[in-house]
Design a protein around this motif. Structure first.
Motif, PDB file in Angstrom:
ATOM      1  N   GLY A  61       0.775  -1.230   0.000  1.00  0.00           N
ATOM      2  CA  GLY A  61       0.000   0.000   0.000  1.00  0.00           C
ATOM      3  C   GLY A  61       0.807   1.282   0.000  1.00  0.00           C
ATOM      4  N   PHE A  62       2.077   1.209   0.420  1.00  0.00           N
ATOM      5  CA  PHE A  62       2.834   2.438   0.631  1.00  0.00           C
ATOM      6  C   PHE A  62       3.034   3.236  -0.646  1.00  0.00           C
ATOM      7  CE2 PHE A  62       7.050   4.578   0.798  1.00  0.00           C
ATOM      8  CZ  PHE A  62       6.689   5.585   1.674  1.00  0.00           C
ATOM      9  N   TRP A  63       3.651   2.637  -1.665  1.00  0.00           N
ATOM     10  CA  TRP A  63       3.982   3.432  -2.856  1.00  0.00           C
ATOM     11  C   TRP A  63       2.745   3.888  -3.636  1.00  0.00           C
ATOM     12  CZ3 TRP A  63       3.608   2.044  -8.208  1.00  0.00           C
ATOM     13  CH2 TRP A  63       4.063   3.055  -9.068  1.00  0.00           C
ATOM     14  N   PRO A  64       1.855   2.976  -4.038  1.00  0.00           N
ATOM     15  CA  PRO A  64       0.756   3.458  -4.896  1.00  0.00           C
ATOM     16  C   PRO A  64      -0.216   4.391  -4.180  1.00  0.00           C
ATOM     17  CG  PRO A  64       0.447   1.158  -4.319  1.00  0.00           C
ATOM     18  CD  PRO A  64       1.811   1.522  -3.845  1.00  0.00           C
ATOM     19  N   ILE A  65      -0.605   4.050  -2.964  1.00  0.00           N
ATOM     20  CA  ILE A  65      -1.653   4.810  -2.275  1.00  0.00           C
ATOM     21  C   ILE A  65      -1.110   6.045  -1.567  1.00  0.00           C
ATOM     22  CG2 ILE A  65      -3.446   4.716  -0.506  1.00  0.00           C
ATOM     23  CD1 ILE A  65      -4.065   3.080  -2.991  1.00  0.00           C
ATOM     24  N   THR A  66       0.033   5.890  -0.894  1.00  0.00           N
ATOM     25  CA  THR A  66       0.582   7.007  -0.118  1.00  0.00           C
ATOM     26  C   THR A  66       1.367   7.988  -0.969  1.00  0.00           C
ATOM     27  OG1 THR A  66       0.716   5.601   1.848  1.00  0.00           O
ATOM     28  CG2 THR A  66       2.039   7.602   1.876  1.00  0.00           C
ATOM     29  N   VAL A  67       2.012   7.502  -2.046  1.00  0.00           N
ATOM     30  CA  VAL A  67       2.919   8.364  -2.812  1.00  0.00           C
ATOM     31  C   VAL A  67       2.470   8.584  -4.261  1.00  0.00           C
ATOM     32  CG1 VAL A  67       5.307   8.715  -3.558  1.00  0.00           C
ATOM     33  CG2 VAL A  67       4.836   7.584  -1.366  1.00  0.00           C
ATOM     34  N   TYR A  68       2.340   7.511  -5.038  1.00  0.00           N
ATOM     35  CA  TYR A  68       2.150   7.656  -6.483  1.00  0.00           C
ATOM     36  C   TYR A  68       0.891   8.450  -6.854  1.00  0.00           C
ATOM     37  CZ  TYR A  68       1.135   6.562 -11.345  1.00  0.00           C
ATOM     38  OH  TYR A  68       0.829   6.667 -12.681  1.00  0.00           O
ATOM     39  N   PHE A  69      -0.278   7.992  -6.409  1.00  0.00           N
ATOM     40  CA  PHE A  69      -1.517   8.680  -6.796  1.00  0.00           C
ATOM     41  C   PHE A  69      -1.606  10.105  -6.249  1.00  0.00           C
ATOM     42  CE2 PHE A  69      -3.047   4.272  -7.619  1.00  0.00           C
ATOM     43  CZ  PHE A  69      -3.370   4.459  -8.957  1.00  0.00           C
ATOM     44  N   PRO A  70      -1.221  10.355  -4.973  1.00  0.00           N
ATOM     45  CA  PRO A  70      -1.222  11.753  -4.517  1.00  0.00           C
ATOM     46  C   PRO A  70      -0.319  12.658  -5.344  1.00  0.00           C
ATOM     47  CG  PRO A  70      -1.161  10.300  -2.633  1.00  0.00           C
ATOM     48  CD  PRO A  70      -0.999   9.425  -3.841  1.00  0.00           C
ATOM     49  N   VAL A  71       0.872  12.160  -5.716  1.00  0.00           N
ATOM     50  CA  VAL A  71       1.793  12.959  -6.529  1.00  0.00           C
ATOM     51  C   VAL A  71       1.202  13.240  -7.901  1.00  0.00           C
ATOM     52  CG1 VAL A  71       3.992  12.851  -7.794  1.00  0.00           C
ATOM     53  CG2 VAL A  71       3.932  12.314  -5.352  1.00  0.00           C
ATOM     54  N   GLU A  72       0.673  12.202  -8.553  1.00  0.00           N
ATOM     55  CA  GLU A  72       0.125  12.368  -9.899  1.00  0.00           C
ATOM     56  C   GLU A  72      -1.097  13.286  -9.896  1.00  0.00           C
ATOM     57  OE1 GLU A  72       1.444  11.245 -12.778  1.00  0.00           O
ATOM     58  OE2 GLU A  72       3.126  10.582 -11.530  1.00  0.00           O
ATOM     59  N   MET A  73      -1.967  13.123  -8.901  1.00  0.00           N
ATOM     60  CA  MET A  73      -3.159  13.983  -8.830  1.00  0.00           C
ATOM     61  C   MET A  73      -2.785  15.435  -8.548  1.00  0.00           C
ATOM     62  SD  MET A  73      -6.192  11.785  -6.998  1.00  0.00           S
ATOM     63  CE  MET A  73      -5.287  11.291  -5.538  1.00  0.00           C
ATOM     64  N   TYR A  74      -1.795  15.626  -7.694  1.00  0.00           N
ATOM     65  CA  TYR A  74      -1.363  16.976  -7.353  1.00  0.00           C
ATOM     66  C   TYR A  74      -0.773  17.677  -8.582  1.00  0.00           C
ATOM     67  CZ  TYR A  74       0.994  20.806  -4.892  1.00  0.00           C
ATOM     68  OH  TYR A  74       1.421  22.029  -4.472  1.00  0.00           O
ATOM     69  N   ILE A  75       0.004  16.948  -9.374  1.00  0.00           N
ATOM     70  CA  ILE A  75       0.586  17.514 -10.598  1.00  0.00           C
ATOM     71  C   ILE A  75      -0.515  17.986 -11.549  1.00  0.00           C
ATOM     72  CG2 ILE A  75       1.836  16.910 -12.719  1.00  0.00           C
ATOM     73  CD1 ILE A  75       3.683  15.167 -10.982  1.00  0.00           C
ATOM     74  N   VAL A  76      -1.570  17.168 -11.689  1.00  0.00           N
ATOM     75  CA  VAL A  76      -2.694  17.547 -12.553  1.00  0.00           C
ATOM     76  C   VAL A  76      -3.466  18.713 -11.951  1.00  0.00           C
ATOM     77  CG1 VAL A  76      -4.903  16.763 -13.490  1.00  0.00           C
ATOM     78  CG2 VAL A  76      -2.908  15.250 -13.558  1.00  0.00           C
ATOM     79  N   GLN A  77      -3.727  18.640 -10.643  1.00  0.00           N
ATOM     80  CA  GLN A  77      -4.525  19.676  -9.973  1.00  0.00           C
ATOM     81  C   GLN A  77      -3.862  21.048 -10.067  1.00  0.00           C
ATOM     82  OE1 GLN A  77      -7.442  18.983  -8.541  1.00  0.00           O
ATOM     83  NE2 GLN A  77      -7.829  20.313  -6.797  1.00  0.00           N
ATOM     84  N   LYS A  78      -2.542  21.083  -9.868  1.00  0.00           N
ATOM     85  CA  LYS A  78      -1.814  22.356  -9.869  1.00  0.00           C
ATOM     86  C   LYS A  78      -1.228  22.704 -11.236  1.00  0.00           C
ATOM     87  CE  LYS A  78      -2.519  23.342  -5.577  1.00  0.00           C
ATOM     88  NZ  LYS A  78      -3.336  24.499  -5.199  1.00  0.00           N
ATOM     89  N   LYS A  79      -1.474  21.807 -12.213  1.00  0.00           N
ATOM     90  CA  LYS A  79      -0.985  22.037 -13.584  1.00  0.00           C
ATOM     91  C   LYS A  79       0.529  22.310 -13.602  1.00  0.00           C
ATOM     92  CE  LYS A  79      -5.379  23.899 -15.329  1.00  0.00           C
ATOM     93  NZ  LYS A  79      -6.170  23.578 -14.134  1.00  0.00           N
ATOM     94  N   ILE A  80       1.276  21.453 -12.952  1.00  0.00           N
ATOM     95  CA  ILE A  80       2.733  21.598 -12.889  1.00  0.00           C
ATOM     96  C   ILE A  80       3.327  21.206 -14.248  1.00  0.00           C
ATOM     97  CG2 ILE A  80       4.847  20.778 -11.767  1.00  0.00           C
ATOM     98  CD1 ILE A  80       3.189  20.298  -9.250  1.00  0.00           C
TER      99      ILE A  80
END
Length: 487
Positions: free
Chosen positions: A422-441
């Motif tokens: 659970g650590f990488w996909p749930i805690t790191v990967y999806f939050p990072v990817e969603m944040y990049i889209v949300q903030k249009k980085i």
């Protein structure tokens, strides 16, 4: 007596001792629902913190002294601090994704999967759902195992005390798992997260109780030994083989990751928070408070446990019989663990319950079995709304987790696998990817590159941690007979 609301004329003609009515949700009542046709949210920093602490300071704290024993005095605390920082940082990214678009008036994402669907969409939604709900199911299994071990520990400590340590006090865990399952069947009828605040507060208090007892016993043991045990590099080759040293080191990473795993329910917790102020602002404060408090407890419990037992630190600090006395204090600690896990089980399973029930309601909108509710009056309290589908499906779910727990009662290794998966996909990967889209980085910008480097590093940690934990389970299975092995 069950009667339909529509038959009110018959109700007036017949005297009733017990009034029960069947009805659906009456949406649109501003007293109970907001503009989004959702129960009004009343959550705050403290209720959100209670939910997080209930989820985080759980069974994972009991394996931390063992994890530090594999890593040593330098790497052990350092890894724990790194995990806390990564978890906190990625949680702040995830908090922002609760609303899509405008951070104040944007569309709410009620669940983790909804956030992924709104920000990423496509096949990633299905991948996220499979990982999240499989992990939540696994946590339910792990907590059932941990609760049964603590219940057995109470009986065994009393047995050891009465026999003066002469009786090995072997017993089977199945009856204790069944007892835990029965209690969860009853509590699983709590409709949703909004109604769980009291259970989370009780569970959070219990988590502090047994953590403080474990810490106190560790400090007392260090004073009794008159020295601090352990070494800079952890358990030495010779005590274990070289391959065991490697695999155990990897497994310890999974155990520490599991101790910080709550991101999979973060969005669901954030969905209970009232607005204003902005939900993400409140959730960030709750996350900061929770991570600081849990890290402090983890450092104290893990380090003092290692200082007390060194290389022989048990996989479960309070049930591995590193401590024998005072037996009554151990009984209190293990009872607190059981009460905490009863609540934590519900906190983790509510997202699964909600997901299945929403799917069923969408698939069968005209089914009375799925959508209608039986309104049962409770003297001095609000009427309880009994949904037949919820009763049947949640009961089946608890039975499934109980049976699987009876098949695989390996606390330490299951904890490692759950943490790693659970650590990488749930805690790191999806939050990072969603944040990049949300903030249009922008792609290939410095921040974009740094976020992906963090994600890749955490992926490597998850892979090696999963490998170590799987090897541990394989070794356990070799000597285990399902439903028959005694402890």
């Amino acid at each position: 007596m069950v009667e339909d609301v529509a038959s009110s004329n018959q109700q007036q003609q017949q005297p009733q001792v017990f009034d029960v009515s069947v009805e659906g949700y009456q949406h649109g009542d501003s007293k109970f629902f907001d503009d989004y046709d959702h129960h009004k949210r009343a959550g705050s920093v403290w209720t959100a913190s209670a939910h997080i602490i209930t989820a985080v300071i759980g069974a994972g704290v009991l394996s931390l002294s063992w994890a530090i024993a594999q890593l040593g005095w330098v790497a052990g605390p350092a890894v724990m601090i790194l995990f806390s920082l990564v978890t906190y940082y990625c949680s702040t990214l995830l908090c922002v994704c609760y609303r899509t678009g405008d951070p104040v008036n944007g569309k709410r994402n009620h669940t983790y999967m909804e956030a992924v669907r709104s920000n990423l969409g496509g096949f990633k939604v299905k991948i996220c759902g499979c990982i999240q709900y499989a992990n939540l199911f696994g946590v339910a299994v792990g907590y059932t195992v941990a609760a049964s071990i603590s219940m057995m520990a109470i009986k065994r400590s009393n047995c050891f005390h009465s026999s003066g340590g002469k009786n090995p006090c072997h017993m089977n865990s199945n009856a204790y798992m069944i007892a835990f399952g029965v209690s969860e069947i009853i509590l699983s009828q709590i409709p949703d997260f909004d109604r769980l605040w009291w259970l989370s507060i009780v569970a959070a208090v219990m988590s502090f109780t047994y953590s403080i007892i474990g810490l106190g016993l560790g400090v007392d043991k260090v004073v009794e030994n008159k020295r601090v045990k352990g070494s800079i590099t952890g358990i030495t080759v010779g005590t274990v083989s070289e391959s065991q040293k490697i695999w155990r080191t990897f497994q310890s990473l999974g155990n520490i990751a599991f101790a910080y795993s709550y991101s999979m329910i973060l969005i669901e917790i954030e969905d209970t928070i009232k607005c204003p102020p902005r939900e993400s602002t409140t959730m960030k404060k709750a996350t900061f408070i929770s991570v600081v408090v849990t890290t402090l407890f983890y450092m104290l419990c893990g380090c003092f446990g290692y200082a007390a037992f060194g290389d022989s630190s048990p996989g479960n600090l309070l049930t591995g019989f590193g401590f024998y006395n005072p037996f009554w204090l151990l009984d209190i600690a293990n009872a607190a663990i059981v009460i905490h896990l009863v609540g934590a089980y519900q906190v983790y399973c509510q997202p699964i319950f909600s997901f299945v029930e929403k799917m069923a309601a969408d698939r069968f909108p005209n089914s009375d079995f799925v959508n209608k509710e039986i309104k049962i009056p409770i003297p001095g309290y609000h009427p309880y709304r009994l949904n037949l589908f919820r009763l049947v499906w949640r009961t089946i779910f608890v039975i499934m987790t109980t049976l699987l727990s009876m098949l695989l009662p390996f606390f330490n290794d299951i904890v490692g696998v759950l943490g790693a998966v659970g650590f990488w996909p749930i805690t790191v990967y999806f939050p990072v990817e969603m944040y990049i889209v949300q903030k249009k980085i922008p792609k290939w910008s410095t921040r974009w590159v740094c976020l992906h480097m963090l994600s890749f590093a955490c992926l490597m940690v998850s892979v090696v941690a999963a490998a170590g934990s799987v090897v541990g389970i394989i070794d356990d299975v070799k000597a285990y007979k399902p439903f028959r092995t005694n402890y």
